[in-house]
Scaffold this active site. Structure first.
Site, short mmCIF file in Angstrom:
data_model
loop_
_atom_site.label_atom_id
_atom_site.label_comp_id
_atom_site.label_asym_id
_atom_site.label_seq_id
_atom_site.Cartn_x
_atom_site.Cartn_y
_atom_site.Cartn_z
N THR A 144 10.03 -0.07 17.20
CA THR A 144 10.11 0.57 15.88
C THR A 144 9.74 2.05 15.99
O THR A 144 10.39 2.91 15.39
CB THR A 144 9.15 -0.13 14.90
OG1 THR A 144 9.48 -1.53 14.86
CG2 THR A 144 9.26 0.45 13.51
N ARG B 282 16.56 -6.96 14.71
CA ARG B 282 16.73 -6.08 15.88
C ARG B 282 18.03 -5.29 15.66
O ARG B 282 18.96 -5.77 15.03
CB ARG B 282 16.85 -6.90 17.15
CG ARG B 282 15.77 -7.97 17.30
CD ARG B 282 14.43 -7.40 17.68
NE ARG B 282 13.43 -8.47 17.90
CZ ARG B 282 12.18 -8.26 18.21
NH1 ARG B 282 11.73 -7.02 18.32
NH2 ARG B 282 11.34 -9.25 18.38
N ALA C 256 0.83 -1.20 0.00
CA ALA C 256 0.00 0.00 0.00
C ALA C 256 0.87 1.26 0.00
O ALA C 256 0.56 2.23 -0.71
CB ALA C 256 -0.92 0.00 1.22
N ARG D 6 3.01 -16.38 14.44
CA ARG D 6 3.48 -15.20 13.72
C ARG D 6 3.48 -15.39 12.20
O ARG D 6 3.65 -14.43 11.46
CB ARG D 6 4.91 -14.83 14.16
CG ARG D 6 4.98 -14.26 15.55
CD ARG D 6 5.80 -12.99 15.63
NE ARG D 6 7.15 -13.10 15.14
CZ ARG D 6 8.24 -12.94 15.88
NH1 ARG D 6 8.13 -12.71 17.17
NH2 ARG D 6 9.44 -13.02 15.33
N ASP E 163 -0.69 -4.65 21.19
CA ASP E 163 -0.35 -3.95 22.44
C ASP E 163 0.01 -2.48 22.24
O ASP E 163 0.66 -1.88 23.09
CB ASP E 163 0.82 -4.67 23.13
CG ASP E 163 2.08 -4.71 22.28
OD1 ASP E 163 2.02 -4.37 21.08
OD2 ASP E 163 3.15 -5.08 22.81
N ASP F 279 6.39 -0.95 19.33
CA ASP F 279 6.86 0.21 20.08
C ASP F 279 8.36 0.46 19.92
O ASP F 279 8.80 1.62 19.91
CB ASP F 279 6.48 0.10 21.56
CG ASP F 279 6.90 -1.23 22.19
OD1 ASP F 279 7.61 -2.01 21.53
OD2 ASP F 279 6.51 -1.48 23.34
N THR G 58 2.12 -5.66 14.67
CA THR G 58 2.52 -6.62 15.69
C THR G 58 1.34 -7.51 16.03
O THR G 58 0.21 -7.02 16.14
CB THR G 58 3.03 -5.94 16.98
OG1 THR G 58 3.13 -6.90 18.04
CG2 THR G 58 2.10 -4.82 17.42
N ASP H 33 0.75 -8.78 18.79
CA ASP H 33 0.42 -8.64 20.21
C ASP H 33 -0.76 -7.71 20.47
O ASP H 33 -1.37 -7.76 21.54
CB ASP H 33 1.63 -8.14 20.99
CG ASP H 33 2.84 -9.05 20.85
OD1 ASP H 33 2.64 -10.26 20.64
OD2 ASP H 33 3.97 -8.54 20.95
N GLU I 69 -11.91 -22.70 29.75
CA GLU I 69 -12.38 -22.71 31.13
C GLU I 69 -11.68 -21.64 31.97
O GLU I 69 -12.27 -21.09 32.91
CB GLU I 69 -12.13 -24.09 31.76
CG GLU I 69 -13.17 -25.13 31.41
CD GLU I 69 -13.18 -25.49 29.92
OE1 GLU I 69 -14.28 -25.73 29.38
OE2 GLU I 69 -12.10 -25.52 29.30
N ARG J 27 3.61 -11.19 24.34
CA ARG J 27 4.59 -10.46 25.13
C ARG J 27 3.96 -10.07 26.47
O ARG J 27 3.53 -10.94 27.20
CB ARG J 27 5.12 -9.25 24.36
CG ARG J 27 6.48 -8.79 24.80
CD ARG J 27 7.09 -7.76 23.89
NE ARG J 27 6.25 -6.59 23.67
CZ ARG J 27 6.70 -5.44 23.20
NH1 ARG J 27 7.98 -5.31 22.89
NH2 ARG J 27 5.88 -4.42 23.01
N THR K 26 4.45 -20.40 15.45
CA THR K 26 3.39 -20.67 14.45
C THR K 26 2.40 -19.51 14.42
O THR K 26 1.75 -19.26 13.40
CB THR K 26 2.63 -21.96 14.77
OG1 THR K 26 2.03 -21.85 16.07
CG2 THR K 26 3.56 -23.16 14.76
N LYS L 162 -17.68 -32.91 33.94
CA LYS L 162 -16.83 -32.42 32.85
C LYS L 162 -15.48 -33.13 32.94
O LYS L 162 -14.83 -33.11 33.98
CB LYS L 162 -16.66 -30.90 32.96
CG LYS L 162 -15.97 -30.26 31.77
CD LYS L 162 -15.96 -28.73 31.93
CE LYS L 162 -15.30 -28.05 30.75
NZ LYS L 162 -15.98 -28.30 29.47
#
Length: 319
Positions: free
Chosen positions: A105, A72, A22, A252, A129, A103, A125, A127, A187, A171, A250, A213
């Site tokens: 980045t 990183r 984009a 990600r 977050d 964050d 991300t 996460d 549960e 995280r 898996t 159960k």
């Protein structure tokens, strides 16, 4: 502005390629050259920079990961590293930068903005977050990956009448665990934002066992601690046959969902609009399905909040 750069940094997330696409196509539509920076801020320092064309982003919207790779970079946290990156941008004539990531980045984008280089952050991300946006790129795909895995594990849990502890990523945020727990009828859901007493989890398991159960799903966010350790404690406290699954990376990978593709496309294009309109030091986001932008400094200084109502609902429905 005639030349802009784009990079991805930090952990990869499904939909990053859609965002890159984009950015490139929106910029070229406005007669702006785009330069792809490989390996995040490390690549910026090293000069791993190539001009991108329309064909550079062909056939990538459906691909997971990031075409520009990621890494990183401790060096970019220093002023010397930041100045090296600026010199590389000057060398290529890059006048503004779009940074896709979390964050860490955004902290790099903030530093560049403070040194006079306009930057826009795009939240990518799994996460979820990042404050200032309802959803981050990659969250929906990762969530569906988790749900698919739990559905399969529940089949085995039912067949063998076992308790399963499933550790998910996120995280220090519990969004993935909470949304997955609510979607899959777990549960118990343990997230770092709330201290869920161990005894409460055990009592819930025992009540379920008493009413007949014979299988249960417990989701543990990685920010709470080790799923393996928690599974061991459950086994010791209940004597129920307990297994642990750590879903790991898996979560990600994989082709981005339709939701993530659309979100990434909207946020990527909006980030170009902001740069071309003279904005700098902003993060794009989406709130109530409307595109928004916030000051990056404000975002970095705001703590992510999990949805308290959803957390309460997960408790009420798992009685």
């Amino acid at each position: 502005m005639k030349k802009i750069g784009v990079l991805t940094s930090g952990g990869d997330a499904p939909g990053m390629n859609a965002a890159i696409r984009a950015v490139v196509r929106k910029a070229i539509y406005h007669n702006v050259e785009v330069y792809g920076i490989k390996y995040g801020y490390q690549g910026l320092i090293d000069g791993s920079i190539d001009k991108m064309e329309l064909g550079s982003v062909g056939d990538i919207i459906q691909r997971g990961g990031t075409k520009l790779y990621s890494a990183r970079c401790e060096e970019f946290k220093t002023e010397e590293g930041q100045l090296k990156g600026i010199e590389q941008m000057k060398k290529h004539g890059i006048e503004g930068l779009i940074a896709i990531g979390g964050d860490g980045t955004f902290m790099g984008a903030k530093k560049l903005t403070e040194k006079g280089y306009p930057c826009i952050g795009v939240p990518g991300t799994i996460d979820n977050d990042i404050p200032g946006t309802d959803f981050t790129i990659g969250f929906d795909t990762a969530l569906n990956t988790i749900i698919d895995a739990i559905d399969k594990i529940r089949d085995t849990a039912t067949s063998h009448e076992r308790t399963y502890v499933i550790e998910v990523m996120g995280r220090n945020a519990g969004d993935l665990a909470l949304w997955a727990g609510l979607a899959d009828g777990a549960e118990s859901v343990l997230i770092p934002e709330f201290e869920d007493e161990f005894n409460d989890v055990i009592d819930r398991l025992k009540r379920g066992h008493e009413r007949g159960k014979r299988h249960s799903i417990i989701i543990v966010a990685e920010g709470v601690g080790s799923g393996v350790d928690f599974g061991r404690k459950v086994k010791e406290a209940t004597d129920l046959e307990t297994r642990v699954t750590v879903l790991g990376h898996t979560q990600r990978g994989g082709s981005p969902s339709a939701s993530d593709r659309v979100l990434a496309s909207r946020l990527g294009a909006h980030s170009v609009d902001l740069l071309l309109n003279g904005k700098s030091g902003r993060m794009v986001g989406i709130q109530q399905n409307k595109l928004v932008d916030h000051d990056i400094v404000e975002i970095l200084n705001t703590k992510h909040q999990v949805d308290l109502d959803m957390y309460r609902l997960s408790k009420e429905l798992s009685i």
